[in-house]
Design an enzyme around this catalytic site. Structure first.
Site, PDB file in Angstrom:
ATOM      1  N   HIS A  19      -7.566  21.281  84.796  1.00 58.36           N
ATOM      2  CA  HIS A  19      -8.417  21.818  83.728  1.00 58.36           C
ATOM      3  C   HIS A  19      -8.786  23.254  84.089  1.00 58.36           C
ATOM      4  CE1 HIS A  19     -11.576  21.060  86.621  1.00 58.36           C
ATOM      5  NE2 HIS A  19     -11.280  19.770  86.640  1.00 58.36           N
ATOM      6  N   HIS A  29      -9.719  24.100  87.774  1.00 64.86           N
ATOM      7  CA  HIS A  29      -8.580  24.284  88.683  1.00 64.86           C
ATOM      8  C   HIS A  29      -7.885  25.631  88.418  1.00 64.86           C
ATOM      9  CE1 HIS A  29      -8.501  19.703  88.307  1.00 64.86           C
ATOM     10  NE2 HIS A  29      -8.687  19.882  89.601  1.00 64.86           N
ATOM     11  N   GLN A  51      -8.316   9.307 100.613  1.00 63.03           N
ATOM     12  CA  GLN A  51      -9.695   9.713 100.298  1.00 63.03           C
ATOM     13  C   GLN A  51     -10.344   8.823  99.232  1.00 63.03           C
ATOM     14  OE1 GLN A  51      -8.402  13.749  98.930  1.00 63.03           O
ATOM     15  NE2 GLN A  51     -10.012  13.490  97.399  1.00 63.03           N
ATOM     16  N   MET A  58     -16.679  20.642  84.474  1.00 58.32           N
ATOM     17  CA  MET A  58     -15.313  20.170  84.203  1.00 58.32           C
ATOM     18  C   MET A  58     -14.837  19.305  85.365  1.00 58.32           C
ATOM     19  SD  MET A  58     -13.357  23.243  82.378  1.00 58.32           S
ATOM     20  CE  MET A  58     -14.061  24.029  80.953  1.00 58.32           C
TER      21      MET A  58
HETATM   22  P1  AMP Z   1      -9.593  17.851  92.483  1.00 55.21           P
HETATM   23  O1  AMP Z   1      -8.296  17.924  91.767  1.00 55.21           O
HETATM   24  O2  AMP Z   1     -10.676  17.174  91.714  1.00 55.21           O
HETATM   25  O3  AMP Z   1      -9.458  17.367  93.903  1.00 55.21           O
HETATM   26  O4  AMP Z   1     -10.082  19.359  92.591  1.00 55.21           O
HETATM   27  C1  AMP Z   1      -9.280  20.338  93.188  1.00 55.21           C
HETATM   28  C2  AMP Z   1     -10.136  21.545  93.453  1.00 55.21           C
HETATM   29  O5  AMP Z   1     -10.649  22.032  92.210  1.00 55.21           O
HETATM   30  C3  AMP Z   1     -11.343  21.234  94.338  1.00 55.21           C
HETATM   31  O6  AMP Z   1     -11.529  22.306  95.248  1.00 55.21           O
HETATM   32  C4  AMP Z   1     -12.460  21.125  93.359  1.00 55.21           C
HETATM   33  O7  AMP Z   1     -13.726  21.419  93.918  1.00 55.21           O
HETATM   34  C5  AMP Z   1     -12.058  22.170  92.325  1.00 55.21           C
HETATM   35  N1  AMP Z   1     -12.709  21.904  91.053  1.00 55.21           N
HETATM   36  C6  AMP Z   1     -12.748  20.732  90.372  1.00 55.21           C
HETATM   37  N2  AMP Z   1     -13.504  20.853  89.255  1.00 55.21           N
HETATM   38  C7  AMP Z   1     -13.953  22.132  89.234  1.00 55.21           C
HETATM   39  C8  AMP Z   1     -14.783  22.880  88.346  1.00 55.21           C
HETATM   40  N3  AMP Z   1     -15.317  22.332  87.255  1.00 55.21           N
HETATM   41  N4  AMP Z   1     -15.032  24.169  88.636  1.00 55.21           N
HETATM   42  C9  AMP Z   1     -14.511  24.741  89.759  1.00 55.21           C
HETATM   43  N5  AMP Z   1     -13.711  24.091  90.643  1.00 55.21           N
HETATM   44  C10 AMP Z   1     -13.439  22.806  90.375  1.00 55.21           C
END
Ligand code: AMP
Length: 284
Positions: A34, A37, A61, A184
């Site tokens: 989204h 990312h 995890q 998000m």
């Molecule tokens: P994930 O795919 O959920 O493991 O997230 C991958 C990376 O994107 C991680 O470093 C998250 O902290 C970051 N991330 C997820 N959602 C957001 C957001 N709304 N705003 C900024 N970074 C995000």
């Protein structure tokens, strides 16, 4: 954009880039991409010569097998988004590559693996630390980008980076939100339109908590008040709300003027687990 699925191929590409002295930026993700990312990917493009986004739903995890099997995996869509954002390589390994050894490695981080996310998701950060270590060793990035939405994760990766001398320059990127404030998240994809209007209750509770702190309320009063706000949103179930120091994530019992704090919240809407936080400087 190249899509690479095996470690040998990505290592080959990295060694070519290193020979050319190119700076490498890594954005680790679990896909279902989204704007949050993609903001990380754009930052990586700004700072590094080459950007790699990894897409890997890391089994180690997940402490809940249903959460793992329900995790969205719209890979074709993700690749289109990365291509449009100008990413150079999508690294999409499979479990057999990442966990060739059935390792029993456990990594702990003192109090950081006892509070908040760690308390409710035993083993979660050990899994995060393992996969990030693997990615750092495979890719040897100069820069890596993480969202501050996962604040505790960012602190843990900072400790890991220093303790194991990865020497990666870490960048914590502020949370990207919907217009109404909802953070998000890939998990929002499992929510209906109506559920999303309820999920924003966690963010509203956080901003209410900030107002209470600036009104000089005690930590105990703020916690009670935040709990009440969450209960006003149908179907929201609070797991924890914690006020912690922004720099060490230690829970605070008393707030002093000028303290830098993080207000952290987690809970469920139906079966979907959501987390959020805001960082503040107390103003009273
Ligand atoms: P994930 O795919 O959920 O493991 O997230 C991958 C990376 O994107 C991680 O470093 C998250 O902290 C970051 N991330 C997820 N959602 C957001 C957001 N709304 N705003 C900024 N970074 C995000």
């Amino acid at each position: 954009m190249e899509v690479l699925r095996d470690i040998v191929s990505i290592k080959r590409m990295i060694s070519e880039w290193k020979k050319q002295d190119l700076q490498i930026g890594l954005v680790p993700t679990m896909g279902a991409l989204h704007e949050g990312h993609l903001t990380l990917v754009r930052k990586a493009k700004d700072l590094a010569d080459r950007t790699i986004c990894s897409i890997y739903v890391n089994p180690s995890q997940f402490n809940n097998p249903t959460d793992l099997s329900n995790y969205p995996r719209p890979i074709e869509d993700d690749l289109k988004k990365l291509e449009a954002a100008g990413c150079d390589v999508a690294f999409c390994p499979v479990d057999a590559e990442m966990y060739a050894e059935n390792d029993k490695l456990e990594i702990t981080f003192g109090h950081l693996t006892e509070i908040m996310e760690a308390k409710y998701r035993p083993g979660h950060f050990s899994g995060v630390a393992k996969v990030v270590s693997k990615l750092f060793n495979i890719i040897r990035p100069d820069h890596a980008f993480f969202g501050l939405k996962d604040l505790q994760q960012f602190h843990i990766i900072s400790v890991l980076n220093r303790a194991l001398h990865f020497d990666v320059q870490l960048h914590g990127i502020p949370t990207v939100r919907e217009a109404d404030g909802l953070a998000m998240s890939s998990r929002n994809g499992r929510l209906s339109f109506e559920e999303k209007t309820l999920a924003v209750g966690f963010y509203k509770a956080l901003t209410h908590g900030k107002t209470c702190l600036n009104d000089d309320q005690t930590v105990k009063q703020v916690k009670r008040s935040v709990k009440n706000i969450v209960s006003e949103f149908k179907d929201l179930e609070l797991e924890y709300f914690e006020i912690v120091g922004a720099n060490d994530l230690k829970p605070v019992t008393k707030v002093h003027p000028g303290d830098e704090l993080a207000l952290c919240i987690a809970g469920y809407l139906g079966e979907v687990r959501l987390i959020d936080n805001i960082q503040i400087k107390s103003e009273f």
